[in-house]
Design a protein around this motif. Structure first.
Motif, short mmCIF file in Angstrom:
data_model
loop_
_atom_site.label_atom_id
_atom_site.label_comp_id
_atom_site.label_asym_id
_atom_site.label_seq_id
_atom_site.Cartn_x
_atom_site.Cartn_y
_atom_site.Cartn_z
N PHE A 1 0.82 -1.21 0.00
CA PHE A 1 0.00 0.00 0.00
C PHE A 1 0.86 1.27 0.00
CE2 PHE A 1 -2.42 3.10 2.72
CZ PHE A 1 -3.37 3.44 1.76
N THR A 2 1.98 1.23 0.69
CA THR A 2 2.83 2.42 0.76
C THR A 2 3.34 2.85 -0.62
OG1 THR A 2 4.78 1.06 1.20
CG2 THR A 2 3.60 1.91 3.11
N ILE A 3 3.58 1.89 -1.50
CA ILE A 3 4.06 2.21 -2.85
C ILE A 3 2.98 2.93 -3.64
CG2 ILE A 3 5.08 1.28 -4.95
CD1 ILE A 3 6.76 0.88 -2.38
N THR A 4 1.76 2.43 -3.55
CA THR A 4 0.66 3.06 -4.29
C THR A 4 0.35 4.45 -3.74
OG1 THR A 4 -1.02 2.00 -2.89
CG2 THR A 4 -0.33 0.82 -4.87
N VAL A 5 0.51 4.62 -2.44
CA VAL A 5 0.30 5.95 -1.84
C VAL A 5 1.30 6.95 -2.40
CG1 VAL A 5 0.49 7.29 0.30
CG2 VAL A 5 -0.78 5.15 0.28
N ALA A 6 2.55 6.52 -2.52
CA ALA A 6 3.60 7.42 -3.04
C ALA A 6 3.28 7.88 -4.46
CB ALA A 6 4.94 6.70 -3.00
N VAL A 7 2.83 6.95 -5.32
CA VAL A 7 2.49 7.32 -6.69
C VAL A 7 1.25 8.20 -6.70
CG1 VAL A 7 1.85 6.44 -8.97
CG2 VAL A 7 3.53 5.21 -7.58
N GLY A 8 0.29 7.90 -5.82
CA GLY A 8 -0.93 8.70 -5.74
C GLY A 8 -0.66 10.14 -5.36
N VAL A 9 0.37 10.37 -4.55
CA VAL A 9 0.75 11.74 -4.18
C VAL A 9 1.16 12.53 -5.41
CG1 VAL A 9 2.43 13.14 -2.92
CG2 VAL A 9 1.43 11.13 -1.83
N VAL A 10 1.97 11.91 -6.25
CA VAL A 10 2.46 12.60 -7.46
C VAL A 10 1.30 12.94 -8.38
CG1 VAL A 10 3.96 12.42 -9.47
CG2 VAL A 10 4.68 11.43 -7.28
N THR A 11 0.45 11.97 -8.66
CA THR A 11 -0.66 12.21 -9.59
C THR A 11 -1.69 13.16 -9.00
OG1 THR A 11 -1.72 10.16 -8.79
CG2 THR A 11 -0.37 10.01 -10.77
N GLY A 12 -1.92 13.08 -7.70
CA GLY A 12 -2.85 14.02 -7.06
C GLY A 12 -2.34 15.44 -7.13
N THR A 13 -1.03 15.61 -6.95
CA THR A 13 -0.42 16.94 -7.08
C THR A 13 -0.57 17.46 -8.50
OG1 THR A 13 1.19 16.36 -5.36
CG2 THR A 13 1.70 18.26 -6.75
N ALA A 14 -0.43 16.56 -9.47
CA ALA A 14 -0.57 16.95 -10.88
C ALA A 14 -1.96 17.47 -11.17
CB ALA A 14 -0.25 15.76 -11.78
N ILE A 15 -2.99 16.87 -10.57
CA ILE A 15 -4.36 17.33 -10.78
C ILE A 15 -4.54 18.75 -10.26
CG2 ILE A 15 -6.77 16.97 -10.08
CD1 ILE A 15 -6.19 13.97 -10.12
N GLY A 16 -4.03 19.00 -9.05
CA GLY A 16 -4.12 20.36 -8.50
C GLY A 16 -3.41 21.38 -9.37
N LEU A 17 -2.26 21.01 -9.89
CA LEU A 17 -1.50 21.90 -10.77
C LEU A 17 -2.27 22.17 -12.06
CD1 LEU A 17 1.23 23.33 -11.44
CD2 LEU A 17 1.98 21.15 -12.43
N GLN A 18 -2.85 21.14 -12.63
CA GLN A 18 -3.56 21.29 -13.90
C GLN A 18 -4.85 22.08 -13.77
OE1 GLN A 18 -3.92 17.36 -15.65
NE2 GLN A 18 -1.71 17.01 -15.47
N LEU A 19 -5.48 22.03 -12.61
CA LEU A 19 -6.67 22.85 -12.41
C LEU A 19 -6.37 24.32 -12.65
CD1 LEU A 19 -8.56 21.40 -9.29
CD2 LEU A 19 -9.46 21.68 -11.61
N SER A 20 -5.24 24.77 -12.12
CA SER A 20 -4.87 26.18 -12.26
C SER A 20 -4.33 26.50 -13.64
CB SER A 20 -3.83 26.55 -11.20
OG SER A 20 -4.35 26.38 -9.90
N LEU A 21 -3.53 25.59 -14.21
CA LEU A 21 -2.89 25.87 -15.49
C LEU A 21 -3.84 25.71 -16.68
CD1 LEU A 21 0.61 24.15 -15.07
CD2 LEU A 21 0.06 26.59 -14.91
N LEU A 22 -4.68 24.69 -16.64
CA LEU A 22 -5.51 24.36 -17.79
C LEU A 22 -6.90 24.97 -17.73
CD1 LEU A 22 -4.62 20.56 -18.20
CD2 LEU A 22 -3.55 22.53 -19.33
N TRP A 23 -7.37 25.27 -16.54
CA TRP A 23 -8.75 25.76 -16.37
C TRP A 23 -8.78 27.05 -15.57
CZ3 TRP A 23 -11.30 22.94 -19.70
CH2 TRP A 23 -10.89 21.63 -19.94
#
Length: 443
Positions: free
Chosen positions: A60-82
């Protein structure tokens, strides 16, 4: 199809969400499974269930680490793309976005404590209690981010004056009409999918010849949980359909290719549409759409023709809806058959056809999550903020989105490969049998 900035922004956001939702779903569902396994292990003094909890937590710890990166990407894209959307809605949804981040850190802190305190408490129930804040944090994270999506479907808690949001009530925005049904559906499907994925892993190990008590108990636990959560998912789906019939009738109508308002509306499964919107080759369940919409075969269901053409969702979402529902019932049926055979002592580890169906249930359940979110997002089209702002008005007009898409695609490819490689090596290098012998030599 022209790849303008709007389409590229949609493609990039869709790719990010499709990748992130895999890890988000696992992140919400697996803590429940870890907690159940450890609780049973402690109560029964069963080393097999305790080892299940240990190994699931490790992966589970491995999937959490990847989820952090992709979750951060969503927050970034909200501001940049929309940017136009965030300019209007940013202040309104700031609270749940902040609370989602807080919930994640709350989960991460207790997950770290949980991982590093195995065998350190005299009373083992003390260690199990640490799973509760982990479960609360993961589910709360899903709750808060889902309220943002709910707000986009049924916005409230603000007034729009001169293109600016005023008189903001963030609590009303969070707990909008779509929130209860959406949160219920997200949580139950996440729990079901996580259980189905873990069951698929156990079934695959048995097929490959690992038929010890560890694999048998892993399969039984995960299949019972899959069955229970599948039933809850079906209930959540029913609640969601009734909500759509009342509040977002155009979304339900698009999913069911229901064009004319009528009582006793039929439920349409699959089929094709011609240029005149005539349905062919479908499986038709008489009056079941009315029953789904209002628990009565005579319920009036609003048709798609009641809405302007430029405000109708794309009709291909019908297939997303049908695939999501079909997979849900498949997983429910497979888990139910397993439990029945297990109760009757008719299931054995050589029952390959059923084992292969269990293996298929894991990735299929994850696909159902993907299909469901595609339906949820595309079914809201053309709106990004229903009734206030369309997607075409919200996207960035800047250049460079195409290059950004390529870079993020490469990032997700690398993350996916690394995640799979690490998980395989992690468990291949420490097989369950060796770990059992090491931790419980007198077993």
């Amino acid at each position: 199809m022209e790849l303008d900035s709007v389409m590229l922004s949609r493609m990039l956001t869709s790719m990010t969400l499709a990748f992130h939702i895999i890890f988000a779903t696992i992140g919400v569902g697996v803590p429940i499974m870890i907690s159940i396994a450890e609780f049973i292990g402690i109560k029964r003094n069963d080393p097999y269930y305790l080892l299940l909890a240990r190994r699931w937590a490790r992966g589970f710890t491995i999937t959490v680490a990847v989820g952090v990166v992709t979750g951060t990407a969503i927050g970034l894209q909200l501001s940049l793309l929309w940017p136009s959307f965030m300019e209007v809605a940013g202040q309104v949804i700031a609270l749940p976005l902040f609370m989602e981040t807080f919930a994640f850190f709350f989960e991460a802190i207790f997950l770290g404590i949980y991982l590093y305190t195995w065998d350190r408490f005299k009373n083992r129930m003390t260690h199990w209690l640490l799973t509760i804040p982990v479960m609360i944090g993961s589910s709360a994270s899903a709750l808060f981010i889902t309220t943002v999506n709910s707000f986009m479907n049924t916005p409230q808690g603000f007034e729009l004056e001169g293109g600016k949001a005023v008189n903001i009530d963030p609590i009303a925005a969070m707990f909008n009409p779509a929130t209860p049904s959406k949160v219920f559906h997200v949580l139950t499907t996440s729990y079901m999918t996580a259980a189905a994925v873990l069951a698929a892993i156990a079934a695959f190990a048995i097929i490959r010849g690992k038929r010890s008590e560890y694999e048998r108990k892993a399969l039984r636990l995960t299949m019972i949980c899959t069955f229970i959560f599948s039933i809850l998912t079906a209930v959540a789906g029913d609640v969601s359909a009734k909500f759509l019939a009342e509040v977002q009738p155009e979304k339900l109508a698009a999913a069911e290719w229901h064009f004319e308002t009528e009582e006793g509306a039929d439920l349409i499964l699959f089929g094709t549409l011609d240029e005149n919107n005539e349905i062919k080759y479908e499986l038709r369940l008489p009056k079941f759409l009315s029953f789904l919409a209002g628990n009565s075969f005579d319920t009036k269901v609003i048709g798609l023709n009641e809405f302007p053409e430029d405000e109708r969702p794309p009709l291909w979402v019908h297939y997303m809806f049908d695939l999501m529902v079909s997979i849900g019932f498949f997983v429910l049926a497979v888990s139910g058959i397993y439990i029945l055979l297990d109760k009757l002592k008719r299931f054995n580890q050589l029952n390959k056809p059923l084992l292969w169906m269990i293996v298929a249930s894991g990735p299929l359940a994850m696909l159902a999550i993907e299909f469901g979110w595609i339906y949820a997002e595309v079914g809201r089209q053309p709106w990004i903020l229903r009734g206030y702002m369309k997607v075409s008005e919200a996207a960035t007009t800047g250049d460079g989105v195409g290059l950004t898409f390529i870079l993020f695609a490469l990032l997700y490819l690398v993350l996916g490969v690394i995640c799979v490689f690490v998980l395989i090596r992690m468990f291949k290098n420490t097989p369950a049998e060796a770990e059992l012998e090491q931790r419980f030599p007198n077993l």
